[in-house]
Design an enzyme around this catalytic site. Structure first.
Site: not given
Length: 202
Positions: A69-70
């Site tokens: 995730s970012d």
């Protein structure tokens, strides 16, 4: 469990969110360059980095479903990264005061065995109150949100900065959109609810 879960993040907040699924998981800290490429849009950036983080698990694990995730904050079409210090956090929050900011969270689930991955981007909009310099400074001193996109922690005192939140999944604001994640895991054959039969409820 048929598919071991692996979270590609050292973030305690993301770990806390994933614990809501009541499934065992491992974690590791992916070492990737988070700099944007030339002419890369915010959506392209979070998609690429979430995939890079997930695929980095192949150095540490041989099988499992990896969650990468970012997140970035976007204001006036500009990407705003983590502030890293109070000066930059105050500057960001002063810009946001009285305005809306879009947060984009890239989410990738990567199957180490097959090499298949599925990725999505979850938007979330935050409208900030009109904040005084004193309020911004006091908030930064109290919560020190210097490693957070947008210079706040919405799961804590940062909620007091907001006038309105708009989006499908408030968890995405903390960095892990759980609704989309449950859907992606199901596409790989891991139904979070069905898996509870093998996992004691805490």
């Amino acid at each position: 469990m048929k598919y071991p879960l692996i979270l590609a993040s050292s973030s305690l907040f993301r770990q806390s969110l994933l614990q809501k699924f009541n499934l065992p998981f491992d974690t590791f800290s992916p070492n990737v360059d988070e700099s944007a490429l030339n002419n890369e849009t915010p959506a392209q950036l979070v998609k690429r980095l979430s995939e890079l983080k997930a695929r980095a698990a192949s150095k540490h694990f041989s099988k499992g479903l990896v969650i990468g995730s970012d997140q970035v904050a976007v204001f006036n079409e500009q990407i705003l990264g983590k502030p890293h210090n109070k000066h930059n956090a105050v500057k960001q929050l002063s810009l946001f005061s009285g305005h809306s900011v879009t947060f984009l969270t890239g989410l990738c689930v990567y199957d180490l065995t097959s090499g298949e991955s599925k990725t999505c981007i979850e938007p979330f909009n935050v409208t900030f109150k009109t904040l005084t310099d004193a309020q911004i400074s006091a908030y930064c001193d109290a919560e020190q949100p210097y490693n957070c996109a947008g210079s706040f922690k919405s799961e804590g005192l940062g909620i007091c900065l907001f006038e309105k939140l708009t989006g499908d999944d408030p968890n995405s604001l903390i960095g892990l959109p759980l609704i989309k994640l449950s859907q992606l895991l199901a596409e790989f054959g891991l139904d979070v609810l069905s898996a509870q039969s093998n996992t004691p409820l805490s």
